[in-house]
Write a protein that holds these residues in place. Sequence first.
Motif, short mmCIF file in Angstrom:
data_model
loop_
_atom_site.label_atom_id
_atom_site.label_comp_id
_atom_site.label_asym_id
_atom_site.label_seq_id
_atom_site.Cartn_x
_atom_site.Cartn_y
_atom_site.Cartn_z
N ARG A 7 0.86 -1.19 0.00
CA ARG A 7 0.00 0.00 0.00
C ARG A 7 0.89 1.24 0.00
NH1 ARG A 7 -4.35 -0.58 4.43
NH2 ARG A 7 -5.31 1.03 3.18
N LEU A 8 0.63 2.14 -0.91
CA LEU A 8 1.50 3.29 -1.11
C LEU A 8 0.70 4.58 -1.10
CD1 LEU A 8 4.27 4.54 -2.02
CD2 LEU A 8 3.51 4.12 -4.36
N TYR A 9 1.21 5.57 -0.38
CA TYR A 9 0.66 6.92 -0.44
C TYR A 9 1.79 7.84 -0.88
CZ TYR A 9 -1.34 11.41 0.74
OH TYR A 9 -1.79 12.70 0.67
N SER A 10 1.61 8.48 -2.01
CA SER A 10 2.61 9.43 -2.52
C SER A 10 2.13 10.83 -2.19
CB SER A 10 2.77 9.27 -4.03
OG SER A 10 3.22 7.99 -4.34
N SER A 11 2.81 11.47 -1.27
CA SER A 11 2.41 12.80 -0.85
C SER A 11 2.90 13.84 -1.85
CB SER A 11 3.00 13.10 0.53
OG SER A 11 2.65 14.41 0.91
N PRO A 12 2.04 14.81 -2.18
CA PRO A 12 2.47 15.88 -3.09
C PRO A 12 3.41 16.87 -2.41
CG PRO A 12 0.22 16.24 -2.39
CD PRO A 12 0.64 14.91 -1.83
N GLU A 13 3.54 16.77 -1.10
CA GLU A 13 4.44 17.63 -0.34
C GLU A 13 5.00 16.85 0.85
OE1 GLU A 13 2.18 20.91 1.11
OE2 GLU A 13 0.82 19.64 2.24
N ASN A 14 6.06 17.36 1.43
CA ASN A 14 6.66 16.72 2.59
C ASN A 14 5.73 16.89 3.79
OD1 ASN A 14 8.20 15.73 4.65
ND2 ASN A 14 9.99 16.97 4.23
N LEU A 15 5.20 15.79 4.29
CA LEU A 15 4.32 15.82 5.45
C LEU A 15 5.10 15.85 6.77
CD1 LEU A 15 1.74 13.10 4.35
CD2 LEU A 15 1.53 15.58 4.16
N PHE A 16 6.38 15.64 6.68
CA PHE A 16 7.25 15.47 7.84
C PHE A 16 6.87 14.16 8.54
CE2 PHE A 16 7.30 19.96 6.91
CZ PHE A 16 8.65 20.18 6.78
N TYR A 17 7.76 13.68 9.38
CA TYR A 17 7.66 12.31 9.86
C TYR A 17 6.37 12.02 10.63
CZ TYR A 17 8.75 7.87 11.95
OH TYR A 17 8.69 6.56 12.34
N CYS A 18 6.05 12.82 11.62
CA CYS A 18 4.89 12.50 12.48
C CYS A 18 3.57 12.52 11.72
CB CYS A 18 4.83 13.46 13.67
SG CYS A 18 6.19 13.21 14.83
N VAL A 19 3.37 13.51 10.87
CA VAL A 19 2.14 13.56 10.09
C VAL A 19 2.07 12.39 9.11
CG1 VAL A 19 0.82 14.94 8.43
CG2 VAL A 19 1.92 16.05 10.38
N ALA A 20 3.21 12.09 8.48
CA ALA A 20 3.25 10.97 7.54
C ALA A 20 2.99 9.65 8.26
CB ALA A 20 4.61 10.94 6.83
N LEU A 21 3.56 9.48 9.43
CA LEU A 21 3.33 8.25 10.20
C LEU A 21 1.84 8.14 10.59
CD1 LEU A 21 4.65 5.75 11.39
CD2 LEU A 21 5.12 7.08 13.44
N ASN A 22 1.26 9.23 11.00
CA ASN A 22 -0.17 9.22 11.32
C ASN A 22 -1.02 8.87 10.10
OD1 ASN A 22 0.08 9.76 14.06
ND2 ASN A 22 -0.01 11.97 13.75
#
Length: 84
Positions: A62-77
């Motif tokens: 399962r992959l989520y490609s973010s259009p911007e850097n979410l930074f670690y904590c937001v990306a982990l959430n």
Amino acid sequence: MNDKSNKIVSVIIVTIGAGDYYRHCLDSLKAQTYPAAEIIVIDNSKGNKASEDIKRLYPDIRLYSSPENLFYCVALNKGIAMAN
């Protein structure tokens, strides 16, 4: 006795500019023998080819490609929210 075979293990990987390092990581995870595991990758690398490679080489991840850097904590959430 607690039956652990029906427990899903979610492995969440947050990447940014991972180069080719993610392949070794994903290959190692795919080689595991636990039957109920899901792998989720949050790719923070806008404009990187990692997402394209993951889609092509690991279609069951399962992959989520973010259009911007979410930074670690937001990306982990985000990965936790995607987990089963």
